[in-house]
Design a protein around this motif. Structure first.
Motif, mmCIF file in Angstrom:
data_model
loop_
_atom_site.group_PDB
_atom_site.id
_atom_site.type_symbol
_atom_site.label_atom_id
_atom_site.label_comp_id
_atom_site.label_asym_id
_atom_site.label_seq_id
_atom_site.Cartn_x
_atom_site.Cartn_y
_atom_site.Cartn_z
ATOM 1 N N ASP A 176 -0.667 -7.751 -9.098
ATOM 2 C CA ASP A 176 -0.617 -7.651 -7.633
ATOM 3 C C ASP A 176 0.630 -6.891 -7.184
ATOM 4 O OD1 ASP A 176 -2.931 -9.158 -7.547
ATOM 5 O OD2 ASP A 176 -1.884 -11.059 -7.180
ATOM 6 N N ARG A 177 1.771 -7.235 -7.768
ATOM 7 C CA ARG A 177 3.025 -6.590 -7.351
ATOM 8 C C ARG A 177 3.016 -5.109 -7.691
ATOM 9 N NH1 ARG A 177 7.748 -5.182 -9.779
ATOM 10 N NH2 ARG A 177 7.402 -6.335 -11.722
ATOM 11 N N LEU A 178 2.618 -4.787 -8.909
ATOM 12 C CA LEU A 178 2.620 -3.387 -9.330
ATOM 13 C C LEU A 178 1.641 -2.553 -8.512
ATOM 14 C CD1 LEU A 178 2.778 -3.912 -13.193
ATOM 15 C CD2 LEU A 178 4.584 -2.940 -11.760
ATOM 16 N N LEU A 179 0.505 -3.137 -8.189
ATOM 17 C CA LEU A 179 -0.476 -2.396 -7.394
ATOM 18 C C LEU A 179 0.055 -2.148 -5.986
ATOM 19 C CD1 LEU A 179 -3.212 -1.093 -7.214
ATOM 20 C CD2 LEU A 179 -4.199 -3.342 -6.703
ATOM 21 N N ALA A 180 0.703 -3.149 -5.403
ATOM 22 C CA ALA A 180 1.266 -2.967 -4.066
ATOM 23 C C ALA A 180 2.333 -1.876 -4.059
ATOM 24 C CB ALA A 180 1.856 -4.285 -3.580
ATOM 25 N N GLU A 181 3.109 -1.780 -5.148
ATOM 26 C CA GLU A 181 4.201 -0.815 -5.208
ATOM 27 C C GLU A 181 3.733 0.589 -5.574
ATOM 28 O OE1 GLU A 181 7.595 -4.045 -6.722
ATOM 29 O OE2 GLU A 181 6.727 -2.593 -8.122
ATOM 30 N N ASN A 182 2.555 0.704 -6.207
ATOM 31 C CA ASN A 182 2.158 1.995 -6.768
ATOM 32 C C ASN A 182 0.835 2.530 -6.237
ATOM 33 O OD1 ASN A 182 4.144 2.619 -9.198
ATOM 34 N ND2 ASN A 182 3.754 0.420 -9.190
ATOM 35 N N ALA A 183 0.224 1.834 -5.297
ATOM 36 C CA ALA A 183 -1.065 2.296 -4.782
ATOM 37 C C ALA A 183 -0.979 3.707 -4.219
ATOM 38 C CB ALA A 183 -1.570 1.327 -3.706
ATOM 39 N N VAL A 184 0.178 4.070 -3.656
ATOM 40 C CA VAL A 184 0.339 5.391 -3.061
ATOM 41 C C VAL A 184 0.218 6.503 -4.106
ATOM 42 C CG1 VAL A 184 2.855 5.410 -3.321
ATOM 43 C CG2 VAL A 184 1.797 6.748 -1.491
ATOM 44 N N HIS A 185 0.433 6.177 -5.380
ATOM 45 C CA HIS A 185 0.390 7.192 -6.442
ATOM 46 C C HIS A 185 -0.977 7.282 -7.116
ATOM 47 C CE1 HIS A 185 4.682 7.597 -6.061
ATOM 48 N NE2 HIS A 185 4.881 6.328 -6.358
ATOM 49 N N LEU A 186 -1.939 6.478 -6.681
ATOM 50 C CA LEU A 186 -3.241 6.428 -7.341
ATOM 51 C C LEU A 186 -4.349 6.842 -6.381
ATOM 52 C CD1 LEU A 186 -2.843 3.012 -9.191
ATOM 53 C CD2 LEU A 186 -2.971 5.269 -10.275
ATOM 54 N N PRO A 187 -5.411 7.444 -6.915
ATOM 55 C CA PRO A 187 -6.574 7.719 -6.060
ATOM 56 C C PRO A 187 -7.126 6.419 -5.488
ATOM 57 C CG PRO A 187 -6.750 8.867 -8.178
ATOM 58 C CD PRO A 187 -5.598 7.920 -8.305
ATOM 59 N N SER A 188 -7.677 6.481 -4.308
ATOM 60 C CA SER A 188 -8.195 5.273 -3.663
ATOM 61 C C SER A 188 -9.274 4.601 -4.508
ATOM 62 C CB SER A 188 -8.750 5.624 -2.283
ATOM 63 O OG SER A 188 -9.774 6.605 -2.379
ATOM 64 N N ALA A 189 -10.027 5.400 -5.270
ATOM 65 C CA ALA A 189 -11.069 4.816 -6.124
ATOM 66 C C ALA A 189 -10.447 3.937 -7.215
ATOM 67 C CB ALA A 189 -11.915 5.912 -6.747
ATOM 68 N N ASP A 190 -9.316 4.382 -7.781
ATOM 69 C CA ASP A 190 -8.641 3.580 -8.802
ATOM 70 C C ASP A 190 -8.044 2.306 -8.197
ATOM 71 O OD1 ASP A 190 -9.261 5.273 -10.861
ATOM 72 O OD2 ASP A 190 -7.346 6.336 -10.836
ATOM 73 N N VAL A 191 -7.509 2.412 -6.992
ATOM 74 C CA VAL A 191 -6.973 1.226 -6.320
ATOM 75 C C VAL A 191 -8.088 0.205 -6.122
ATOM 76 C CG1 VAL A 191 -5.933 0.352 -4.198
ATOM 77 C CG2 VAL A 191 -5.116 2.504 -5.205
ATOM 78 N N ALA A 192 -9.244 0.690 -5.680
ATOM 79 C CA ALA A 192 -10.369 -0.219 -5.462
ATOM 80 C C ALA A 192 -10.819 -0.858 -6.766
ATOM 81 C CB ALA A 192 -11.525 0.548 -4.811
ATOM 82 N N ARG A 193 -10.846 -0.090 -7.844
ATOM 83 C CA ARG A 193 -11.253 -0.646 -9.137
ATOM 84 C C ARG A 193 -10.247 -1.683 -9.624
ATOM 85 N NH1 ARG A 193 -11.583 3.886 -13.223
ATOM 86 N NH2 ARG A 193 -12.551 2.289 -14.556
#
Length: 346
Positions: A176-193
């Motif tokens: 959860d923490r890593l995703l919150a900090e790094n979502a800006v660097h990932l395609p939205s499809a990867d964030v959703a997955r």
């Protein structure tokens, strides 16, 4: 590789000519010189030649020649991995036959003065067959497991030294923490997955925790460049700055990836079995252990993602390769697969 020289040192900046480190601070360098001089004097050693400095976004490393032709090493870690100095000192007491014991440590500043421990394993395996390389790893992995087993009851002491906690049960929260900090660097499809995979990650962590193997120290970057082999049959583990307190089986993620690149994948089951044999016990069958390792290889990508953020302040996120997202985001995305485990069927 970019190299420059000053009046008293050769500077290697590698592929990071603009890396931010404290080496440019004259007062910092003076303090380092005083620290190394005290450490050498305490052991009856004297410098004897121009030092060689390696500057990276994650460390400052200085090779210091001695007047007898030998040399020692100074290492400075950034704040996020400064725990390595104190950890190295503790491991020198707890597992002295398996680790590089520091000559001097300033735990508060993350500084270590280290002896030379001989050639790294990777260099000694140059030109060997995959089977020959696997024999060395089959020999050393049970010894690495011995370190981890000796630390099973000392994890609170490790975290008190500053070693990051990434306990098996807490890995979903780390996601959860890593995703919150790094979502800006990932395609939205990867964030959703990744968001959709959260329940699966939680189940995997719970199943791994139930295996009956407690949390311990994970080197998190265990490859042939982080192990010294001064002679046949002897292995010394060092460079603990990526470590965390988590499930011990997570250690094999980088090991399998690095061995596979260097020697192919055919011998990986031998490495797996040599390591897991050390963890057999009542109620844990080989099948249970192999299942646990499969889970750990996936979850370990979270620890690798976290470790890539331990840089000197002021450095941007590093990429695995050109065109890829920052390494932290790259490893976070790897949680969606089973990196390192694809060649371990059967």
């Amino acid at each position: 590789m970019r190299r420059t020289t000053t009046s008293d040192a050769t500077i290697d900046r590698g592929d990071w000519p603009d890396a931010v480190t404290p080496w440019g601070d004259a007062a910092w360098r003076t303090a380092v010189e005083e620290f190394t001089t005290r450490g050498l004097t305490a052991h009856g050693l004297r410098p004897g030649g121009r030092p060689a400095v390696r500057l990276r976004p994650w460390s400052v490393l200085v090779r210091i020649p001695l007047d007898d032709g030998a040399h020692v090493w100074f290492k400075a870690n950034p704040p996020a991995s400064a725990f390595e100095a104190g950890l190295g000192e503790a491991l020198g007491r707890l597992a002295p036959e398996h680790v590089l014991r520091p000559l001097a440590v300033d735990a508060a500043r993350g500084w270590s003065l280290l002896p030379d421990g001989g050639p790294v394993l990777r260099d000694t395996l140059t030109g060997t067959t995959p089977r020959e390389a696997a024999r060395a790893w089959e020999e050393l992995l049970p010894r690495y497991a011995e370190i981890q087993q000796a630390l099973l009851d000392r994890t609170d002491r490790l975290t008190a030294l500053g070693v990051p906690g990434a306990r098996t049960a807490d890995l979903p929260a780390l996601l959860d923490r890593l995703l919150a900090e790094n979502a800006v660097h990932l395609p939205s499809a990867d964030v959703a997955r990744l968001e959709a995979a959260r329940p699966e990650i939680a189940r995997a962590a719970a199943e791994l925790a139930a295996l009956g193997v407690g949390d311990s120290l994970d080197h998190s970057d265990l490859h042939g460049g982080q192990i010294l082999r001064p002679e046949l049959g002897r292995y010394t583990f060092f460079d603990w700055g990526d470590s965390s307190v988590t499930h011990p089986f997570c250690s094999l993620l980088v090991t399998f990836r690095a061995f596979g690149r260097a020697h192919g994948h055919e011998e990986l089951p031998r490495l797996r079995d040599a390591y897991l044999e050390a963890w057999t016990g009542p109620g844990r069958t080989p099948r249970d252990l192999r299942r646990g390792l499969t889970l750990a290889l996936r979850l370990a990508a979270l620890n690798r993602a976290a470790a890539w953020g331990r840089l000197w302040p002021g450095n941007p996120g590093l990429a695995i390769a050109e065109g890829e997202p920052p390494a932290t985001a790259w490893w976070l995305r790897a949680v969606l697969g089973t990196p390192g485990g694809d060649h371990l069927k059967g």
